[in-house]
Enzyme design. Sequence first.
Site, mmCIF file in Angstrom:
data_model
loop_
_atom_site.group_PDB
_atom_site.id
_atom_site.type_symbol
_atom_site.label_atom_id
_atom_site.label_comp_id
_atom_site.label_asym_id
_atom_site.label_seq_id
_atom_site.Cartn_x
_atom_site.Cartn_y
_atom_site.Cartn_z
ATOM 1 N N ARG A 27 -5.055 0.010 -11.826
ATOM 2 C CA ARG A 27 -6.422 -0.571 -11.726
ATOM 3 C C ARG A 27 -7.612 0.039 -12.530
ATOM 4 O O ARG A 27 -8.713 -0.783 -12.555
ATOM 5 C CB ARG A 27 -6.584 -0.241 -10.358
ATOM 6 C CG ARG A 27 -5.629 -1.308 -9.042
ATOM 7 C CD ARG A 27 -5.823 -1.112 -7.810
ATOM 8 N NE ARG A 27 -4.919 -2.089 -7.193
ATOM 9 C CZ ARG A 27 -4.748 -1.964 -5.969
ATOM 10 N NH1 ARG A 27 -5.279 -0.985 -5.253
ATOM 11 N NH2 ARG A 27 -4.117 -2.812 -5.412
ATOM 12 N N LYS A 70 8.514 -13.387 5.705
ATOM 13 C CA LYS A 70 8.308 -14.424 6.884
ATOM 14 C C LYS A 70 7.651 -15.648 6.505
ATOM 15 O O LYS A 70 6.682 -15.778 5.626
ATOM 16 C CB LYS A 70 7.292 -13.737 7.802
ATOM 17 C CG LYS A 70 7.774 -12.487 8.380
ATOM 18 C CD LYS A 70 7.090 -12.114 9.510
ATOM 19 C CE LYS A 70 5.715 -11.119 9.416
ATOM 20 N NZ LYS A 70 4.873 -10.795 10.438
ATOM 21 N N GLY A 74 1.117 -8.798 -5.058
ATOM 22 C CA GLY A 74 1.681 -8.025 -3.909
ATOM 23 C C GLY A 74 3.248 -7.578 -4.106
ATOM 24 O O GLY A 74 3.297 -7.175 -5.388
ATOM 25 N N GLY A 93 -3.239 -10.305 -1.413
ATOM 26 C CA GLY A 93 -3.964 -11.119 -0.358
ATOM 27 C C GLY A 93 -4.943 -12.126 -0.747
ATOM 28 O O GLY A 93 -4.951 -13.476 -0.696
HETATM 29 P P1 AMP Z 1 6.199 -10.393 1.844
HETATM 30 O O1 AMP Z 1 5.249 -9.348 2.045
HETATM 31 O O2 AMP Z 1 6.261 -11.577 2.919
HETATM 32 O O3 AMP Z 1 6.121 -10.934 0.491
HETATM 33 O O4 AMP Z 1 7.748 -9.781 2.215
HETATM 34 C C1 AMP Z 1 8.262 -8.857 1.325
HETATM 35 C C2 AMP Z 1 9.431 -8.142 2.006
HETATM 36 O O5 AMP Z 1 10.365 -9.153 2.133
HETATM 37 C C3 AMP Z 1 10.137 -7.166 1.171
HETATM 38 O O6 AMP Z 1 9.764 -6.001 1.470
HETATM 39 C C4 AMP Z 1 11.651 -7.556 0.915
HETATM 40 O O7 AMP Z 1 12.295 -6.429 1.045
HETATM 41 C C5 AMP Z 1 11.633 -8.451 2.194
HETATM 42 N N1 AMP Z 1 12.865 -9.471 2.084
HETATM 43 C C6 AMP Z 1 13.193 -10.248 1.253
HETATM 44 N N2 AMP Z 1 14.427 -10.892 1.299
HETATM 45 C C7 AMP Z 1 14.623 -10.540 2.635
HETATM 46 C C8 AMP Z 1 15.806 -10.664 3.194
HETATM 47 N N3 AMP Z 1 16.773 -11.517 3.068
HETATM 48 N N4 AMP Z 1 16.050 -10.119 4.482
HETATM 49 C C9 AMP Z 1 15.030 -9.198 4.912
HETATM 50 N N5 AMP Z 1 13.733 -9.088 4.149
HETATM 51 C C10 AMP Z 1 13.716 -9.528 2.952
#
Ligand code: AMP
Length: 407
Positions: free
Chosen positions: A36, A198, A351, A374
């Site tokens: 950064r 999610k 991210g 974000g």
């Molecule tokens: P996000 O912060 O929503 O971008 O989510 C990222 C996180 O989703 C990472 O830490 C991944 O380990 C998790 N992730 C990705 N695929 C899966 C999966 N099939 N089951 C559980 N966690 C997952």
Amino acid sequence: MNKQTVRDVSLKGKKVIIRVDFNVPLEGDKITDDIRIRAAIPTIKYVVDNGAAKVILMSHLGRPKGVGFEKEFSLAPAAKRLAELLGYPVKLMSDCVGADVKSGVASAAEKVALLENLRFHKEEEKNDPAFAKELASLADIYVNDAFGTAHRAHASTAGIAAYLPAVSGFLIEKELQYLGLAVNNPERPLVVILGGAKVSDKIMLIENLLKKADTIIIGGGMAYTFLKAQGINIGNSKLEKDKIDLARTLLEKAKAAGVRVELTEDFVIVPNFDSNDGKISDVIPDGFESLDIGPKTRAKFKKVLDGAKTVVWNGPLGVFERDAFANGTREIAFHLASLKDKGVKTIIGGGDSAAAVLKFGLDNKMTHISTGGGASLEYLEGKELPGITALNDKKSTGGCGCSCSCN
Ligand code: AMP
């Protein structure tokens, strides 16, 4: 509307205050990743080289309580590293506002000063107008180059722009150029890859992309709620029960809008989340969960990507932090790098997707990797970012063809 940049203002003899993002990871007073700070150098050097009388930098670091100085959140390590990278001294101020700071900045022999952590004052995050005005009183021109906090309306990212001519630095300019291109005027077909944990975090993103994308690829943890909505058995895989109906509605909306949706169709399954003994499978039996996309899905996604002219990627396709489940994310990342060589625009949201691309050593192999998790998500959702909205618009082009105000 295009926003003015440091190139659009005369800097000669001016005091210039720049909001940078020096929110670096620290172990004690050691910076473990200075990316950064390095990212801020081009704007700082440009301002110095173009004759600014003083360059005043400001940033937050971590989450102090907002009631004064706390050593563990001091920007002292950042000041030291910055001086090494710039090759000239940097004056670290003991605070960010107050009479001592004002006279200290003015009398400092150093051309570049770094204010202490903005979040030592709770007024920063409250976007307090008096605090913003005090920051503004240090300078003649305000530059925002902290994309990672541009989605927050804080005193140093938004409030200050009410008191000074406000322009962007090169980092924000680049973010707007590439993210803007992706959502407003993409070279088509535009394929969007969505992953991550999610569905609930990505609802607004999907809604907005349904108006923009030609194809949406869905993998990662969020895919299983969509699969469940189609009646497919997902065992113990990540599921948001209360979002099954929504997932079904989104799939229907995509169909109505003529947007193709591609979902995971084979899996890397384990009997429990902590197991590293993944097995490739076309189905997810009861008692198992899937932590990565399988080889058939990888091949299918790559084929879809081969038809793209622009790709936007937000969210990993598996639990990429663990080697046993990083293959899907890795294969797609390498495929994107090869597509970039063929002229495809590959844009990585900040991210976790950015972290994955860095983990695979592909940081210089993408068209653009966003510096803001974000902020890039909110931009792609179609939201206004207060730290960008606050900047001055470019003057409209006059008959002379330049971007001056001669019309
Ligand atoms: P996000 O912060 O929503 O971008 O989510 C990222 C996180 O989703 C990472 O830490 C991944 O380990 C998790 N992730 C990705 N695929 C899966 C999966 N099939 N089951 C559980 N966690 C997952």
